[in-house]
Design a protein around this motif. Structure first.
Motif, PDB file in Angstrom:
ATOM      1  N   GLU A 270      41.214  55.064  35.860  1.00 58.02           N
ATOM      2  CA  GLU A 270      40.891  56.059  37.115  1.00 58.02           C
ATOM      3  C   GLU A 270      40.683  55.465  38.309  1.00 58.02           C
ATOM      4  N   CYS A 271      41.252  55.674  39.536  1.00 56.73           N
ATOM      5  CA  CYS A 271      40.954  55.088  40.887  1.00 56.73           C
ATOM      6  C   CYS A 271      41.761  55.979  41.849  1.00 56.73           C
ATOM      7  N   GLU A 272      41.581  55.833  43.137  1.00 50.67           N
ATOM      8  CA  GLU A 272      42.379  56.421  44.008  1.00 50.67           C
ATOM      9  C   GLU A 272      43.820  55.920  44.033  1.00 50.67           C
ATOM     10  N   GLN A 273      44.895  56.613  44.526  1.00 42.56           N
ATOM     11  CA  GLN A 273      46.287  56.350  44.613  1.00 42.56           C
ATOM     12  C   GLN A 273      46.629  55.175  45.519  1.00 42.56           C
ATOM     13  N   LEU A 274      46.914  53.883  45.042  1.00 33.26           N
ATOM     14  CA  LEU A 274      47.287  52.789  45.985  1.00 33.26           C
ATOM     15  C   LEU A 274      48.795  52.487  46.107  1.00 33.26           C
ATOM     16  N   GLY A 275      48.871  51.638  47.313  1.00 30.35           N
ATOM     17  CA  GLY A 275      50.153  50.820  47.253  1.00 30.35           C
ATOM     18  C   GLY A 275      50.766  50.097  46.205  1.00 30.35           C
ATOM     19  N   ARG A 276      52.333  50.089  46.261  1.00 33.56           N
ATOM     20  CA  ARG A 276      52.629  49.290  45.251  1.00 33.56           C
ATOM     21  C   ARG A 276      52.158  47.845  45.329  1.00 33.56           C
ATOM     22  N   ASN A 277      52.260  47.347  46.282  1.00 36.61           N
ATOM     23  CA  ASN A 277      51.735  45.861  46.426  1.00 36.61           C
ATOM     24  C   ASN A 277      50.343  45.626  46.227  1.00 36.61           C
ATOM     25  N   ASP A 278      49.500  46.512  45.926  1.00 35.70           N
ATOM     26  CA  ASP A 278      48.060  46.452  45.418  1.00 35.70           C
ATOM     27  C   ASP A 278      47.847  46.517  43.960  1.00 35.70           C
ATOM     28  N   LEU A 279      49.036  46.947  43.374  1.00 38.95           N
ATOM     29  CA  LEU A 279      49.076  47.284  41.769  1.00 38.95           C
ATOM     30  C   LEU A 279      49.173  45.865  41.134  1.00 38.95           C
ATOM     31  N   TYR A 280      48.286  44.854  41.302  1.00 42.96           N
ATOM     32  CA  TYR A 280      48.391  43.913  40.333  1.00 42.96           C
ATOM     33  C   TYR A 280      47.093  43.846  39.504  1.00 42.96           C
ATOM     34  N   TRP A 281      47.213  43.905  38.232  1.00 39.87           N
ATOM     35  CA  TRP A 281      46.186  44.086  37.402  1.00 39.87           C
ATOM     36  C   TRP A 281      45.851  42.540  36.781  1.00 39.87           C
ATOM     37  N   ARG A 282      44.603  41.962  37.181  1.00 38.88           N
ATOM     38  CA  ARG A 282      44.757  40.797  36.527  1.00 38.88           C
ATOM     39  C   ARG A 282      43.820  40.571  35.340  1.00 38.88           C
ATOM     40  N   GLY A 283      44.313  39.821  34.404  1.00 40.02           N
ATOM     41  CA  GLY A 283      43.757  39.515  32.951  1.00 40.02           C
ATOM     42  C   GLY A 283      43.463  38.278  32.589  1.00 40.02           C
TER      43      GLY A 283
ATOM     44  N   GLY B 200      48.794  39.586  33.705  1.00 37.82           N
ATOM     45  CA  GLY B 200      48.411  41.007  33.737  1.00 37.82           C
ATOM     46  C   GLY B 200      49.501  41.806  33.481  1.00 37.82           C
ATOM     47  N   TYR B 201      49.263  42.888  34.468  1.00 42.18           N
ATOM     48  CA  TYR B 201      50.433  43.723  34.614  1.00 42.18           C
ATOM     49  C   TYR B 201      50.434  44.417  35.919  1.00 42.18           C
ATOM     50  N   TYR B 202      51.685  44.711  36.427  1.00 44.55           N
ATOM     51  CA  TYR B 202      52.087  44.961  37.561  1.00 44.55           C
ATOM     52  C   TYR B 202      52.462  46.414  37.762  1.00 44.55           C
ATOM     53  N   GLY B 203      51.946  47.386  38.820  1.00 46.89           N
ATOM     54  CA  GLY B 203      52.349  48.559  38.902  1.00 46.89           C
ATOM     55  C   GLY B 203      51.673  49.550  38.028  1.00 46.89           C
TER      56      GLY B 203
END
Length: 644
Positions: A229-242, A431-434
């Motif tokens: 759950e979070c606000e909608q972001l730009g595609r280049n911000d969607l790097y999920w670090r693991g 991690g994940y992207y997008g």
């Protein structure tokens, strides 16, 4: 008029379909195709009235499949053979005659098949299938009772509506008990099969190692890895670090576990808070937007490279809150252990070694070397793909100079290797992207096929700089763009339903049950029954209206005009002559002889002339009978006057 036998047959097919659909994705392909064929063949044979597979053919097929699936039973595979066999039996019953015995078997097998689906998945759609199936079975069983008495019975639409209403009242009456059991009973957060069979390794998804060159293809797994759950972001911000991979051994990148001495400064950028709901897995790394600074809600440890690891504390579903800074650089003012991040694999091909000479001509800085490697990568026209991949012991050399096609692990491993050869410290980040933003639920749903690996290069003065070599692929945009069509919207709607289901039902554990009881207890303790006297008349009036409404609805519900008139007549006779209205052993004509009242006799003549001849009362007859009811007993009251 509707034949009861036809109704039961139609309901049997509907019940069978509701048992098959949820379990279809989990059965063998042959069984998956056999059911729709049997479904169509059964309808055809029912219309013809001929059943060539009854008897020995059905028995032979059943025995063959029983032997086949019995041989497949094992502790490692206990559920799939049983569920497959249920669907086979259900298919066999559909092509046979719909006798009461076979119908009952169809209902039972369909229920077993639906229950079998819960071994594989706890989807919220299961509840929809269950309610529909229970409702249809309840109606079918009531109709089957009529059918057992008279196989040629036909019902009017009015009678059919009443039968359906009575049948559905039975499962509806169980709803209060269901709600009570929902609050007090424990539940599982995993499909039962998880307890019987340890899940195997996934074909795609998050992993604690990077191994390019191990498989020729990777299937796209659309299973949700986590929701955030979070606000909608730009595609280049969607790097999920693991996880961070800092060591390379051969062609494999792993996490060394070495305690780093580097001290990072707080990155600067936009701060984002997320509530993350990971799906159950054996992964202990906590995912959050890059770069995560803080994670609350679970017991976790943080390393200097911003990797968060969950400490062992139960196996249930979890949720945690994360605070991240959206930035592509992690400042490390005091520098790093460069030798640790410059270590090379044991063997580097001559072509790779020769290539890196181009990046170190002169005395370039870290940033200049990084730009040279990036520029070279962009010019090569590498293509991103998940099939047709090279399987080799030297995936970096094969990717750079032979196949020039690969997925993120090939891109990141090759890029980081070139950087280290060029003297630039580098590491991989997994991690994940997008992710697909769900407008209904207000969250990102990140699926396993979005698992991703990128590179962090250390540039003096800037720190760890994020570089995604996969974005240099000539077809990168096409491989990462999400579809926003109608099907995607439906999928998002269903996913939000599943998400709410997980929050409200699946994760409703013992702690939430205790919290619910405590909260209810506090509210009851604080409940005040003090009533303002000025509101008393309004309250009494409201109570009177509600009472009258209930009485009127109860008095009129489910009765025809003829029944209401007869009820009024019997009540009047009881009041005047003391004869109980519920005396069923006495007919109306006998009643007329007993009371010797002309009004009663006239009522019985008019009533019997219509009802006993299977005719409805006319409006005029109804009006006349109501007037007669009011005159019952009048002659009896005048009798004393005549005698006096």
């Amino acid at each position: 008029m509707v034949p009861v036998s036809s109704l039961i047959t139609v309901l049997a097919y509907a019940v069978a379909a509701l048992g098959y659909l949820p379990v279809a994705p989990h059965v063998d392909l042959a069984v998956r195709l056999a059911f729709p064929l049997a479904f169509a063949a059964g309808i055809f044979l029912d219309r013809k009235g001929k059943y060539p597979f009854t008897g020995i053919p059905s028995t032979v097929v059943t025995v063959i499949f029983f032997v086949v699936y019995f041989m497949q039973l094992s502790m490692a595979n206990p559920a799939a053979p049983v569920v497959n066999f249920f669907v086979v039996l259900l298919s066999v019953r559909l092509v046979n005659e719909k006798t009461p015995r076979n119908l009952l078997q169809i209902f039972a097998l369909a229920l077993f098949a639906l229950a079998g689906s819960s071994l594989f998945s706890l989807s919220a759609v299961f509840l929809v299938y269950l309610f529909l199936q229970l409702g249809l079975i309840a109606v079918s069983l009531v109709l089957l009772t009529f059918h057992s008495v008279d196989a040629r019975l036909r019902l009017t639409r009015r009678s059919l509506a009443r039968v359906i209403g009575v049948a559905l009242a039975m499962p509806a009456a169980s709803v209060p008990l269901l709600l009570i059991f929902f609050v007090i009973l424990p539940r599982t957060q995993y499909p039962l099969l998880n307890f019987l069979n340890v899940p195997g390794e996934r074909a795609t998804g998050f992993s604690d190692r990077v191994e390019p060159g191990k498989a020729s293809s990777i299937g796209d797994v659309k299973t949700v890895a986590f929701r955030a759950e979070c606000e909608q972001l730009g595609r280049n911000d969607l790097y999920w670090r693991g996880i961070v991979f800092d060591t390379i051994s051969g062609a494999t990148w792993v996490r060394s576990g070495k305690r780093l001495v580097e001290v990072s400064a707080t990155p600067r950028g936009k701060t984002i808070r997320q509530v993350v709901y990971p799906e159950p897995s054996r992964n202990s790394y906590l995912l959050a937007l890059d770069v995560p600074l803080q994670i609350d809600g679970v017991r976790a440890s943080q390393d200097a490279d911003f990797t968060f690891t969950r400490r062992p504390s139960g196996s249930g579903r979890i949720r945690y809150e994360a605070r991240s800074v959206l930035t592509g650089a992690i400042p490390v003012p005091r520098g790093i252990d460069r030798s640790h991040y410059l270590r090379l694999p044991g063997r580097v091909s001559a072509r790779i070694a020769a290539l890196t000479g181009e990046f170190t001509v002169g005395s370039p800085t870290d940033e200049e070397r990084l730009n040279r490697v990036e520029t070279w990568f962009r010019r090569q026209g590498f293509r991103y793909a998940t099939s047709g991949l090279p399987v080799t012991a030297d995936p970096v050399d094969t990717f750079l100079f032979v196949r020039r096609t690969g997925h993120c692990e090939f891109f990141a491993s090759s890029f980081a290797t070139l950087l280290r050869l060029a003297g630039v410290p580098a590491r991989l980040v997994g991690g994940y992207y997008g992710g697909d933003y769900n407008d209904v639920g207000g969250y990102y749903a990140v699926t396993e096929d979005r698992a991703h690996v990128w590179v962090e290069a250390f540039v003096k003065g800037r720190g760890w700089v994020r570089v995604d070599p996969s974005s240099f692929a000539s077809n990168f945009d096409r491989t990462t763009t999400s579809s926003r069509g109608f099907a995607t919207k439906i999928t998002a709607l269903l996913d939000s339903f599943t998400w709410y289901w997980n929050q409200a039902v699946i994760t409703y554990d013992l702690q939430k049950q205790v919290d619910f009881i405590r909260r209810a207890n506090r509210q009851f303790k604080g409940l005040s029954l003090a009533l303002d006297p000025r509101l008393l008349p309004q309250a009494l009036a409201l109570a009177a209206v509600l009472t009258l409404s209930v009485w009127w609805i109860t008095a009129r519900s489910g009765r025809t005009p003829e029944e209401r008139i007869l009820r009024s007549f019997l009540a009047r006779v009881e009041k005047v002559y003391g004869i109980p209205r519920n005396h069923r052993s006495r007919g109306l004509h006998e009643l007329a002889h007993m009371v010797d009242d002309s009004a009663v006799a006239i009522f019985v003549d008019i009533w019997g002339g219509a009802i006993y001849r299977d005719r409805r009362l006319s409006r005029e007859e109804c009006r006349q009978l109501k007037q007669i009811i009011n005159t019952i007993g009048d002659g009896r009251r005048k009798e004393p006057g005549k005698q006096g």
